[in-house]
Structure formats: structure tokens, C-alpha cells
Motif scaffolding. Structure first.
Motif, PDB file in Angstrom:
ATOM      1  N   ALA A 268     -16.507  -1.826  -7.106  1.00 20.09           N
ATOM      2  CA  ALA A 268     -16.362  -3.323  -7.225  1.00 20.09           C
ATOM      3  C   ALA A 268     -15.159  -3.553  -7.417  1.00 20.09           C
ATOM      4  CB  ALA A 268     -17.373  -3.641  -8.273  1.00 20.09           C
ATOM      5  N   PHE A 269     -14.411  -2.770  -8.582  1.00 18.01           N
ATOM      6  CA  PHE A 269     -13.038  -3.021  -9.125  1.00 18.01           C
ATOM      7  C   PHE A 269     -11.909  -2.761  -8.117  1.00 18.01           C
ATOM      8  CE2 PHE A 269     -14.262  -1.549 -13.752  1.00 18.01           C
ATOM      9  CZ  PHE A 269     -14.893  -2.946 -13.661  1.00 18.01           C
ATOM     10  N   ALA A 270     -12.194  -1.585  -6.933  1.00 23.20           N
ATOM     11  CA  ALA A 270     -11.387  -1.406  -6.010  1.00 23.20           C
ATOM     12  C   ALA A 270     -11.488  -2.487  -4.979  1.00 23.20           C
ATOM     13  CB  ALA A 270     -11.702  -0.039  -5.424  1.00 23.20           C
ATOM     14  N   VAL A 320     -16.926 -13.738   7.117  1.00 22.80           N
ATOM     15  CA  VAL A 320     -16.919 -12.409   7.437  1.00 22.80           C
ATOM     16  C   VAL A 320     -16.060 -11.757   6.218  1.00 22.80           C
ATOM     17  CG1 VAL A 320     -15.661 -10.917   9.186  1.00 22.80           C
ATOM     18  CG2 VAL A 320     -16.861 -12.971   9.966  1.00 22.80           C
ATOM     19  N   SER A 321     -15.242 -12.132   5.758  1.00 29.56           N
ATOM     20  CA  SER A 321     -14.396 -11.566   4.622  1.00 29.56           C
ATOM     21  C   SER A 321     -15.222 -11.289   3.698  1.00 29.56           C
ATOM     22  CB  SER A 321     -13.189 -12.217   4.245  1.00 29.56           C
ATOM     23  OG  SER A 321     -12.131 -12.399   5.146  1.00 29.56           O
ATOM     24  N   VAL A 322     -16.205 -12.201   3.166  1.00 29.50           N
ATOM     25  CA  VAL A 322     -17.002 -11.949   2.063  1.00 29.50           C
ATOM     26  C   VAL A 322     -18.175 -10.754   2.398  1.00 29.50           C
ATOM     27  CG1 VAL A 322     -18.909 -13.042   0.676  1.00 29.50           C
ATOM     28  CG2 VAL A 322     -16.762 -14.269   1.044  1.00 29.50           C
ATOM     29  N   LEU A 323     -18.531 -10.883   3.675  1.00 30.02           N
ATOM     30  CA  LEU A 323     -19.608 -10.027   4.153  1.00 30.02           C
ATOM     31  C   LEU A 323     -18.994  -8.476   4.173  1.00 30.02           C
ATOM     32  CD1 LEU A 323     -22.561  -9.548   5.546  1.00 30.02           C
ATOM     33  CD2 LEU A 323     -21.418  -9.910   7.757  1.00 30.02           C
ATOM     34  N   VAL A 324     -17.702  -8.361   4.627  1.00 23.40           N
ATOM     35  CA  VAL A 324     -17.184  -7.008   4.685  1.00 23.40           C
ATOM     36  C   VAL A 324     -16.899  -6.642   3.616  1.00 23.40           C
ATOM     37  CG1 VAL A 324     -15.250  -5.705   5.612  1.00 23.40           C
ATOM     38  CG2 VAL A 324     -16.131  -7.207   7.010  1.00 23.40           C
ATOM     39  N   LYS A 325     -16.630  -7.603   2.600  1.00 23.46           N
ATOM     40  CA  LYS A 325     -16.195  -7.182   1.037  1.00 23.46           C
ATOM     41  C   LYS A 325     -17.743  -6.626   0.326  1.00 23.46           C
ATOM     42  CE  LYS A 325     -14.665  -9.283  -3.406  1.00 23.46           C
ATOM     43  NZ  LYS A 325     -14.162 -10.311  -4.066  1.00 23.46           N
ATOM     44  N   ALA A 326     -18.791  -7.295   0.635  1.00 21.52           N
ATOM     45  CA  ALA A 326     -19.982  -6.457   0.454  1.00 21.52           C
ATOM     46  C   ALA A 326     -20.139  -5.192   0.725  1.00 21.52           C
ATOM     47  CB  ALA A 326     -21.178  -7.459   0.828  1.00 21.52           C
ATOM     48  N   PHE A 327     -19.708  -4.846   2.088  1.00 20.11           N
ATOM     49  CA  PHE A 327     -19.935  -3.585   2.554  1.00 20.11           C
ATOM     50  C   PHE A 327     -19.015  -2.595   1.764  1.00 20.11           C
ATOM     51  CE2 PHE A 327     -21.738  -5.548   6.284  1.00 20.11           C
ATOM     52  CZ  PHE A 327     -22.829  -4.938   6.384  1.00 20.11           C
ATOM     53  N   GLY A 328     -17.941  -3.320   1.367  1.00 14.88           N
ATOM     54  CA  GLY A 328     -17.055  -2.217   0.716  1.00 14.88           C
ATOM     55  C   GLY A 328     -17.419  -1.946  -0.706  1.00 14.88           C
ATOM     56  N   VAL A 329     -18.037  -3.072  -1.308  1.00 13.82           N
ATOM     57  CA  VAL A 329     -18.508  -2.702  -2.836  1.00 13.82           C
ATOM     58  C   VAL A 329     -19.635  -1.594  -2.796  1.00 13.82           C
ATOM     59  CG1 VAL A 329     -19.809  -3.837  -4.763  1.00 13.82           C
ATOM     60  CG2 VAL A 329     -17.855  -4.802  -3.405  1.00 13.82           C
ATOM     61  N   VAL A 333     -17.953   1.372   3.730  1.00 13.73           N
ATOM     62  CA  VAL A 333     -16.369   1.480   4.403  1.00 13.73           C
ATOM     63  C   VAL A 333     -15.485   1.536   3.066  1.00 13.73           C
ATOM     64  CG1 VAL A 333     -17.212   0.249   6.371  1.00 13.73           C
ATOM     65  CG2 VAL A 333     -16.397  -1.206   4.332  1.00 13.73           C
ATOM     66  N   PRO A 334     -14.403   2.050   3.274  1.00 17.57           N
ATOM     67  CA  PRO A 334     -13.191   2.149   2.313  1.00 17.57           C
ATOM     68  C   PRO A 334     -12.879   0.675   1.987  1.00 17.57           C
ATOM     69  CG  PRO A 334     -12.944   3.742   4.000  1.00 17.57           C
ATOM     70  CD  PRO A 334     -13.860   2.920   4.624  1.00 17.57           C
ATOM     71  N   ALA A 339     -10.834  -4.840   3.116  1.00 18.62           N
ATOM     72  CA  ALA A 339     -10.158  -6.145   2.729  1.00 18.62           C
ATOM     73  C   ALA A 339      -9.024  -6.438   3.584  1.00 18.62           C
ATOM     74  CB  ALA A 339      -9.416  -5.966   1.100  1.00 18.62           C
ATOM     75  N   SER A 340      -8.658  -5.436   4.460  1.00 14.38           N
ATOM     76  CA  SER A 340      -7.604  -5.730   5.577  1.00 14.38           C
ATOM     77  C   SER A 340      -7.960  -6.047   6.869  1.00 14.38           C
ATOM     78  CB  SER A 340      -6.480  -4.400   5.493  1.00 14.38           C
ATOM     79  OG  SER A 340      -7.328  -3.293   5.898  1.00 14.38           O
ATOM     80  N   VAL A 341      -9.230  -5.451   7.334  1.00 21.23           N
ATOM     81  CA  VAL A 341      -9.629  -5.426   8.695  1.00 21.23           C
ATOM     82  C   VAL A 341      -9.657  -7.098   9.184  1.00 21.23           C
ATOM     83  CG1 VAL A 341     -11.822  -5.509  10.317  1.00 21.23           C
ATOM     84  CG2 VAL A 341     -10.863  -3.326   8.998  1.00 21.23           C
ATOM     85  N   PRO A 342     -10.555  -8.108   8.339  1.00 19.96           N
ATOM     86  CA  PRO A 342     -10.510  -9.476   8.652  1.00 19.96           C
ATOM     87  C   PRO A 342      -9.615 -10.072   8.818  1.00 19.96           C
ATOM     88  CG  PRO A 342     -12.218  -8.761   7.044  1.00 19.96           C
ATOM     89  CD  PRO A 342     -11.342  -7.768   7.218  1.00 19.96           C
ATOM     90  N   VAL A 343      -8.214  -9.958   7.932  1.00 25.62           N
ATOM     91  CA  VAL A 343      -7.197 -10.414   7.906  1.00 25.62           C
ATOM     92  C   VAL A 343      -6.463 -10.000   9.262  1.00 25.62           C
ATOM     93  CG1 VAL A 343      -4.867 -10.555   6.852  1.00 25.62           C
ATOM     94  CG2 VAL A 343      -6.960 -10.664   5.483  1.00 25.62           C
TER      95      VAL A 343
END
Length: 360
Positions: A268-270, A320-329, A333-334, A339-343
Motif C-alpha cells: 500500500a505504501f509502495a 483504470v488508474s484506480v483499478l490497476v492501483k488496486a491490483f498493485g496494492v 502486479v509490481p 502506476a506507470s502503465v495507465p499513464v
């Protein structure tokens, strides 16, 4: 494109962004103040001055969540206003390409992102923590019930047995609890006593409880203070209880390193750190999305459908950014990739569209 024209486009973008930010700030403040007043009017010690202070302290945190939308709408408003006044038409006729007059807007978006991460985020973290403390003091002792979604429950294991801990509010990045509840279990897992504390502080090797009521064998024993042994480390408690958005950007790398040294993932912090690093580039992507719908205006006239398409595209990018962020947390996924893929995808989409439309 000359420096004068580029500076004009840049300051036009900055001015519109500031007005959008201030306008949204005023609107959000009124909504939050009204909602907060409705929830706390009946509490002892409530004053409208206190409600104004709490809402004002919460504004930086709320506005930080709206930064991508401010970047999108300000970029669209800037380009649409330039089109309406035929300034882009004149710039094109003078040999200025779309990439040249988009550059000042992209630079402005990048700077807006740096200001949001470097200034607004630390201010928001400290101000929001202070607002939580004020609101907790206002609500202190109002109820001994702990909502299941108010704060996560944690379970600690010691040599004397386990203890289940919950609280109505989490303060000081997880190291302080308000209206805390401690259920002490024996070796067989049975509840032997319950401790209700107005405040609980994590110390070295124990929880320090203040204004405690101990329920044991049908009796209530009040006490000014008490202690509950623990082997929990502050890093674990912070990783488990603290919300990542309440930690300033500059403190996140240290929190992540310390948490991982104790064997914690700290996803979560990362994820919060990588998302803040990517925020300036997300705003640039928002600007490119705004450009995909505004570039056609100079040739085909204003189109509400195209404006709506730009708004929808920006919202989809944010979702999409929020959704991918949930997968990261969650660790699927790393966090850096999440954080970078949607951008990156949004930037490629914007650049490809503009290359097709502007350069053939």
C-alpha cells in the motif's frame, strides 16, 4: 514558436488551472462543511468554528484527489478558449504546429503535478491528521461501539494469550487509537476480559491505555491508565492501520524500507509512492487527451459531442488508474508497473491520435 507566444500559452493554462482549482475548492468546502455540520451538530462542544476548521484542514487531502480532473478540465478549457478566439488558427497560419503550442500546456501540467506532489501532498497529510484529531476530540466518548469498517481489527499474540484490538478512529499514522477496544483471550481462545479506553498509544513493548474501563466476570473496574503487553512493532502497526495517503510523500521511502526490513510487503505504501511519482506524467496524459478533442475544433467548429468524449476518456483513464492501483496494492502486479502503465498507454494514445490528425 517564439518565446513570447509560448509564454502566453503557458500563462493562459496556469491562470485557468488556478481558477479551476479555486472554484472546485470552494465548492468542495461548502459540500464538506454542510455534510460535517449535519453529522456533528448534536455533539457536545460543537461550534461552527470547529466545523469550519475541520473542513478547512481536510481540503488539501480532498483536493489532491481531484488534481487529475482539474488537469483535464483546465487543459480542455484552455484549448477551447484559444480556439474560440481564433488564436490557434492564427498560430497555425503562422507556421506553428500543434506540438509547439501543446508544449507550454504540457509543461504547465507537469509543473502542476510537481507542486501537487511536493507541496500539496505533505500539507494534506499533516492537515488531515490534525483534522482527525480535532474531530476525534469532538466525538470522544460518544460511543463505545466500534464499526467493522471504521478501522481494521488486528490480533496480537503474546505469551499470555491473544488480544483482539479495534478502535473507532486511527490517529498518528496508526500509533494512536481513539475509543479503543481490547478483547483479551486466554490460551483456549475464550474472552476473559474487555478493556475500553478513550485513548491507546503504542509504546515499546506495551499499549498504554488512558481512561480505561475493564469488564471482567460481570464487573466494571474503571482506571485512569492501564497497560496491555504487546510484541507489535510500530512499523507493523503503521503498515496495517495507517492509510497511505496520510503519510507525506517524503516519508514514504523510509516507511517502505523499514517495513520491508521487518518482512512486510508494504504494497500500500509502495503503491502510494509510485502513484505520486507518476502523477505529474498523468497530468501530461490528461492534457494530451484534452488535445485529442480540441484540435478538431479549429477546423470543424465546436462540438459538444467531442467535449463529452474528452471528459469520458479522462474519467476512463482515472478509473483504470484506480483499478490497476488496486491490483498493485493486492500484489498481483509490481507497484511501479501498476502506476506507470495507465499513464504510458494514455500518452501513446494521445500522441498517436495527434500524429494521425495533425501530421497525417
Amino acid at each position: 514558436m517564439g518565446w513570447t507566444l509560448g509564454r502566453y500559452f503557458f500563462f493562459r493554462y496556469v491562470t485557468i488551472t488556478i481558477w479551476f482549482f479555486l472554484g472546485l475548492l470552494a465548492l468542495v468546502f461548502l459540500i464538506d462543511f454542510t455534510e460535517l455540520s449535519g453529522r456533528t451538530t448534536g455533539l457536545p462542544g460543537f461550534t461552527y468554528g470547529t466545523a469550519v476548521a475541520i473542513s478547512g484542514l481536510r481540503m488539501p487531502m480532498i483536493m489532491l484527489q481531484t488534481v487529475p480532473f482539474v488537469g483535464l478540465f483546465s487543459a480542455m478549457a484552455t484549448l477551447v478558449s484559444l480556439n474560440r478566439r481564433y488564436e490557434l488558427v492564427i498560430a497555425r497560419s503562422a507556421g506553428v504546429s500543434a506540438w509547439q503550442f501543446l508544449l507550454p500546456c504540457c509543461i504547465g501540467a507537469l509543473l502542476f503535478g510537481f507542486v501537487s506532489v511536493g507541496l500539496i501532498n505533505p500539507l494534506a497529510a499533516h492537515a488531515f491528521s490534525l483534522s482527525e484529531q480535532i474531530e476525534t476530540q469532538l466525538r470522544s466518548g460518544k460511543s463505545n461501539t466500534v464499526s467493522a469498517d471504521a478501522a481494521p481489527w488486528i490480533r496480537q499474540k503474546t505469551s499470555t494469550g491473544d488480544t483482539i484490538i479495534g478502535a473507532r478512529a486511527i490517529l498518528d499514522q496508526g500509533l494512536e487509537m481513539a475509543d479503543a477496544v481490547f478483547f483479551v483471550l486466554d490460551q483456549q481462545g475464550n474472552i476473559v476480559e474487555r478493556k475500553d479506553a478513550a485513548r491507546a498509544y503504542l509504546r515499546d513493548g506495551y499499549w498504554e491505555l488512558q481512561d480505561v474501563k475493564t469488564f471482567r466476570n460481570g464487573t466494571i473496574q474503571p482506571a485512569a491508565s492501564d497497560r496491555v503487553p504487546t510484541n507489535l512493532k510500530p512499523e507493523f502497526v503503521q503498515e496495517r492501520l495507517a492509510r497511505p495517503e496520510t503519510i507525506p510523500f517524503y516519508d514514504l521511502p523510509g516507511k517502505i524500507e523499514v517495513a520491508r526490513s521487518f518482512g512486510l510487503k508494504a504494497n500500500a505504501f509502495a503503491m502510494q509512492f509510485d502513484s505520486l511519482v507518476a502523477l505529474p506524467f498523468l497530468l501530461v496524459a490528461m492534457t494530451l487527451i484534452a488535445a485529442t478533442v480540441s484540435m478538431r475544433f479549429a477546423r470543424m467548429g465546436q462540438s459538444a459531442t467531442m467535449i463529452l468524449g474528452g471528459v469520458v476518456a479522462g474519467f476512463l483513464l482515472y478509473v483504470v488508474s484506480v483499478l490497476v492501483k488496486a491490483f498493485g496494492v493486492a500484489g498481483f502486479v509490481p507497484t511501479a508497473i501498476a502506476a506507470s502503465v495507465p499513464v504510458v498507454v494514455a500518452m501513446f494514445f494521445g500522441v498517436t491520435f495527434l500524429l494521425y490528425k495533425e501530421d497525417g
